[in-house]
Enzyme design. Structure first.
Site: not given
Length: 231
Positions: A16, A19, A40, A112, A177-178, A206
């Site tokens: 999703v 990172t 991580k 994360e 996330g995107s 973006p």
């Protein structure tokens, strides 16, 4: 929103944008003059000498201090990946110790997670939610939930919020996330809903952000996320 000293970045699912969200948060904090470390707990699906999530964070945001708890080859949940390699996963206390060590020398530690909130990190069934609850030093942690923009994200995000509340963890901030270059009516409606829930909405990253030149990524990240910046 001011991020707490130790902040956990989780997601509503795998892939999703955790990172990229972590890298953007780090870049924005670094741009504001803060010192940042990224941790991580479990990295799966990467060869020992391969390019993992922490390598990507370093490439994009330029953070100097990163650490992994364990790296596993198979692209599976940590417990299943470790079983295939006959590896023993680090214990929850090991992760807490790493985070405490990083926190001593940095203004912010970003942790994360792997997959979603309740993916098991060790052989005892502990999750990123359990790790957040065990945050060292009596620090009240921050939590950032990375969401999708498309169909189904409202249900998945609400389930994650309910799981956090059930465990008595702090209310999270939300990040898409995107964010598509040409958002659909569904994307736009979902973002309006996420903003209206009364949780901090930090912004939308973006799509294709990972393809940017790192200098552009670092320059633009503070514009994507609503974080205070030092002068």
């Amino acid at each position: 929103m001011k991020l707490p000293a130790i902040t956990y970045v989780t997601g509503t699912d795998t892939d999703v944008g955790k990172t990229i969200t972590t890298a953007a948060l780090a870049a924005a904090l670094l741009a504001g003059g803060a010192t940042v470390a990224v941790y991580k707990p479990t990295q799966t699906g990467v060869a020992p000498d391969g390019h993992g999530d922490m390598d990507e964070a370093v490439r994009l945001c330029g953070v100097a201090t990163v650490r992994e708890g364990v790296r596993l080859l198979h692209p599976m949940a940590p417990a299943a990946a470790a079983l295939r390699e006959n590896r023993t996963l680090p214990k929850l206390a090991d992760h807490v110790a790493h985070i405490a060590d990083l926190a001593q020398g940095h203004d912010h530690v970003l942790v994360e997670g792997a997959g979603g909130l309740l993916v098991e990190l060790d052989d005892a069934g502990h999750t990123i939610a359990d790790l957040a609850a065990a945050t060292p030093g009596g620090v009240r942690p921050g939590i950032v939930v990375t969401c999708r923009s498309g169909l189904g994200t409202l249900n998945h995000t609400l389930l994650t919020l309910e799981a956090l509340q059930h465990r008595g963890l702090p209310a999270p901030a939300l990040v898409v996330g995107s964010w598509p270059a040409a958002p659909s009516d569904i994307d736009l409606s979902n973002r309006d809903s996420l903003r209206a829930w009364g949780k901090p909405f930090l912004g939308s990253i973006p799509e294709g952000a990972a393809l940017l030149d790192p200098r552009d990524f670092q320059r633009l990240a503070p514009q994507w996320l609503d974080l205070p910046h030092r002068t």
